[in-house]
Design an enzyme around this catalytic site. Structure first.
Site, PDB file in Angstrom:
ATOM      1  N   LYS A   9      29.028 -20.732 -29.279  1.00  0.00           N
ATOM      2  CA  LYS A   9      28.689 -21.858 -29.365  1.00  0.00           C
ATOM      3  C   LYS A   9      27.578 -22.412 -29.125  1.00  0.00           C
ATOM      4  O   LYS A   9      27.129 -23.256 -29.645  1.00  0.00           O
ATOM      5  CB  LYS A   9      30.284 -21.950 -29.402  1.00  0.00           C
ATOM      6  CG  LYS A   9      31.064 -23.893 -29.232  1.00  0.00           C
ATOM      7  CD  LYS A   9      31.937 -23.581 -28.534  1.00  0.00           C
ATOM      8  CE  LYS A   9      32.195 -23.865 -26.735  1.00  0.00           C
ATOM      9  NZ  LYS A   9      31.810 -24.259 -26.658  1.00  0.00           N
ATOM     10  N   LYS A  61      13.762  -2.127  -9.314  1.00  0.00           N
ATOM     11  CA  LYS A  61      12.520  -3.794  -8.531  1.00  0.00           C
ATOM     12  C   LYS A  61      12.195  -4.236 -10.455  1.00  0.00           C
ATOM     13  O   LYS A  61      11.902  -5.285 -10.160  1.00  0.00           O
ATOM     14  CB  LYS A  61      12.218  -2.700  -7.546  1.00  0.00           C
ATOM     15  CG  LYS A  61      10.723  -4.363  -7.417  1.00  0.00           C
ATOM     16  CD  LYS A  61      11.527  -5.289  -6.867  1.00  0.00           C
ATOM     17  CE  LYS A  61      10.919  -6.719  -6.690  1.00  0.00           C
ATOM     18  NZ  LYS A  61      10.228  -6.156  -5.496  1.00  0.00           N
ATOM     19  N   THR A  80       5.959  -3.484  -4.536  1.00  0.00           N
ATOM     20  CA  THR A  80       5.634  -3.063  -5.893  1.00  0.00           C
ATOM     21  C   THR A  80       4.680  -2.060  -6.510  1.00  0.00           C
ATOM     22  O   THR A  80       3.511  -3.073  -6.448  1.00  0.00           O
ATOM     23  CB  THR A  80       6.026  -4.297  -6.432  1.00  0.00           C
ATOM     24  OG1 THR A  80       7.373  -4.903  -5.417  1.00  0.00           O
ATOM     25  CG2 THR A  80       6.914  -3.842  -8.128  1.00  0.00           C
TER      26      THR A  80
END
Length: 298
Positions: free
Chosen positions: A258, A182, A106
Site C-alpha cells: 500500500k 559481512k 573485509t
C-alpha cells in the site's frame, strides 16, 4: 604440610597489526587487556597513540608474532593481509604453534581460506573476523565481529574481544563464513543507502526538509529495528499458511505494498524516477516468503 597453590595459566597475550581509523581505536580498547597488547603499524604516529593507552610496540611483524597468542589484523585489502600473514618476515615467520590470527579486514572469503591452509601447516589457526560498526563502533567499543572458523578458537576470543565489541558471532565453522556474513550485511547496508538517496529525491521534490526526514528515519529505525526487523526466520523459503509468521508477514506485505504504491504515485506526480521503489513493490511479497497466490490481487 600445606597444599601447593595451583598454578594459574598465563593470560593470553594480544597482538594487533594495522592502526588506522578502525584498527587504531579497536587496538586502543584492547590495550586494557590484562595479558598485554603488542602493536605494529608502518605509522609511528599511529603506534604512539596506542602505546599511550598501555600497549607495547613491536619493531617488526616477526617480533610481534613472537610475543602474542592472538593477533588481530586490520589492514586495507587482500594483498596487504597476505603480506602481513605470509610475506617475507610476516607473522608466520615467527608465530608459535597454537597462535590464533584474526583477520578483521573485509577480504575475499577465498583469500581467508587459502591463508588458513598456509597457517594450518604451521599449526597456527587463522579466522576471518570482519567487523561491523565502523570507526564509531570501534571508538565506543560497540563493534559486531563475525567470526568464521573452528568453534574452539572462536571461544578463546570471547573474553579479550569483549573490550572492543559488544557482539561476537560465530558465523560458521568454515574460514570464510565471517566474511560471507559481512558481505550479506553490507549488501543490505549499501542498497539501503541507495534507497535512501531515492527517498531523499522524492522528499525534496515534495518540498520536505530532508534533514528532518533523516531524524524521523533514525528515530523509527531505533524503535523498530529497521530492515533487520524482518530477519526473523532461519530460512528464506515460502511461509506455510499454518506458520505463525504467515499472518505477521502477510500484514507486512499488505502495508508495504500500500505504502509503496502511494509513494510511486507521488513520484509519478512529481516527475521523480523511483526504480528501487518499483523493484521493491514487485519483489516484496515473494521476498517476505508470502507471494500472492494465483488470481489473488497484488
Amino acid at each position: 604440610m600445606s597444599e601447593s597453590t595451583p598454578t594459574r595459566p598465563d593470560p593470553i597475550r594480544l597482538g594487533y597489526v594495522g592502526l588506522g581509523n578502525i584498527g587504531g581505536p579497536m587496538a586502543g580498547s584492547l590495550a586494557a587487556w590484562r595479558g598485554g597488547l603488542t602493536v605494529f603499524d608502518l605509522s609511528s604516529e599511529a603506534i604512539a597513540k596506542v602505546v599511550e593507552k598501555g600497549a607495547a610496540a613491536a619493531g617488526s611483524l616477526a617480533d610481534l608474532a613472537a610475543s602474542a597468542d592472538i593477533i588481530g589484523i586490520c589492514v586495507l585489502d587482500d594483498a596487504q593481509v597476505r603480506t602481513v600473514v605470509a610475506g617475507p618476515d610476516g607473522l608466520l615467520s615467527e608465530a608459535r604453534p597454537g597462535t590464533i590470527i584474526t583477520v578483521h579486514s573485509t577480504i575475499a572469503p577465498e583469500t581467508a581460506a587459502e591463508l588458513a591452509e598456509q597457517c594450518a601447516a604451521r599449526e597456527v589457526t587463522l579466522l576471518d573476523a570482519p567487523i561491523s560498526g565502523g570507526a564509531m563502533g570501534a571508538a565506543s567499543g560497540r563493534l559486531a565481529i563475525m567470526v568464521g572458523g573452528p568453534r574452539e578458537a572462536y571461544e578463546k576470543l570471547k573474553e579479550p574481544f569483549a573490550l572492543t565489541a559488544d557482539m561476537l558471532v560465530h558465523a560458521g565453522p568454515e574460514v570464510g563464513s565471517g566474511t560471507r556474513m559481512k558481505l550479506a550485511r553490507n549488501l543490505l547496508h549499501f542498497i539501503s543507502f541507495t534507497a535512501t538517496t531515492e527517498a531523499a529525491r522524492l522528499a525534496e521534490a515534495a518540498g520536505i526538509d530532508i534533514a528532518k526526514l533523516g531524524k524521523v528515519v533514525r528515530h523509527s529505525d531505533a524503535v523498530t529495528g529497521g530492515p533487520g526487523a524482518i530477519m526473523l526466520r532461519d530460512t528464506t523459503a515460502p511461509v506455510a499458511a499454518d506458520d505463525p509468521w504467515y499472518g505477521i508477514l502477510t500484514g507486512v506485505r499488505t502495508l508495504g505494498e500500500k505504502d509503496l504504491t502511494l509513494a510511486l504515485a507521488l513520484g509519478e506526480e512529481l516527475g521523480v524516477d523511483l526504480p528501487l521503489g518499483q523493484l521493491a513493490l514487485r519483489n516484496l511479497a515473494a521476498g517476505l516468503g508470502v507471494p500472492h497466490l494465483e488470481g489473488e490481487p497484488a
